[in-house]
Design a protein around this motif. Structure first.
Motif, PDB file in Angstrom:
ATOM      1  N   VAL A  51       0.839  -1.203   0.000  1.00 35.94           N
ATOM      2  CA  VAL A  51       0.000   0.000   0.000  1.00 35.94           C
ATOM      3  C   VAL A  51       0.873   1.252   0.000  1.00 35.94           C
ATOM      4  O   VAL A  51       0.615   2.199  -0.766  1.00 35.94           O
ATOM      5  N   ALA A  52       1.910   1.271   0.829  1.00 33.67           N
ATOM      6  CA  ALA A  52       2.805   2.430   0.874  1.00 33.67           C
ATOM      7  C   ALA A  52       3.463   2.647  -0.484  1.00 33.67           C
ATOM      8  O   ALA A  52       3.556   3.778  -0.964  1.00 33.67           O
ATOM      9  N   VAL A  55       0.888   4.099  -2.935  1.00 32.81           N
ATOM     10  CA  VAL A  55       0.601   5.509  -2.614  1.00 32.81           C
ATOM     11  C   VAL A  55       1.756   6.405  -3.068  1.00 32.81           C
ATOM     12  O   VAL A  55       1.535   7.450  -3.692  1.00 32.81           O
ATOM     13  N   ILE A  56       2.977   6.006  -2.784  1.00 32.39           N
ATOM     14  CA  ILE A  56       4.137   6.805  -3.203  1.00 32.39           C
ATOM     15  C   ILE A  56       4.206   6.895  -4.720  1.00 32.39           C
ATOM     16  O   ILE A  56       4.423   7.965  -5.287  1.00 32.39           O
ATOM     17  N   TYR A  58       1.722   6.620  -6.846  1.00 29.03           N
ATOM     18  CA  TYR A  58       0.617   7.470  -7.295  1.00 29.03           C
ATOM     19  C   TYR A  58       0.954   8.945  -7.088  1.00 29.03           C
ATOM     20  O   TYR A  58       0.751   9.767  -7.983  1.00 29.03           O
ATOM     21  N   MET A  59       1.485   9.282  -5.911  1.00 22.38           N
ATOM     22  CA  MET A  59       1.806  10.671  -5.621  1.00 22.38           C
ATOM     23  C   MET A  59       2.884  11.199  -6.576  1.00 22.38           C
ATOM     24  O   MET A  59       2.777  12.315  -7.085  1.00 22.38           O
TER      25      MET A  59
END
Length: 65
Positions: A51-52, A55-56, A58-59
């Protein structure tokens, strides 16, 4: 495959290799401790890393595009 993906993979390999190169005894103890954890705990830890990472990714992809 995109060269950015290959660069990211290379960076992961470098970071993963630092533990055994710089602190082999501590790294071995950490791996031994991980083998004693229950499967559920390892799944949660692995899921959290996935998940991390997503998210990274995607950002960073939103910032560059």
């Amino acid at each position: 495959m995109n060269s950015t993906i290959w660069m990211a993979l290379a960076l992961v390999l470098v970071l993963e290799g630092l533990g055994p190169v710089l602190y082999p005894r501590m790294w071995r103890r950490m791996i031994a401790a991980l083998t004693q954890l229950p499967d559920n705990t390892l799944r949660r830890f692995g899921g959290g890393l996935v998940v991390a990472g997503v998210v990274i990714y995607y950002m960073l992809s939103r910032m560059s595009g």
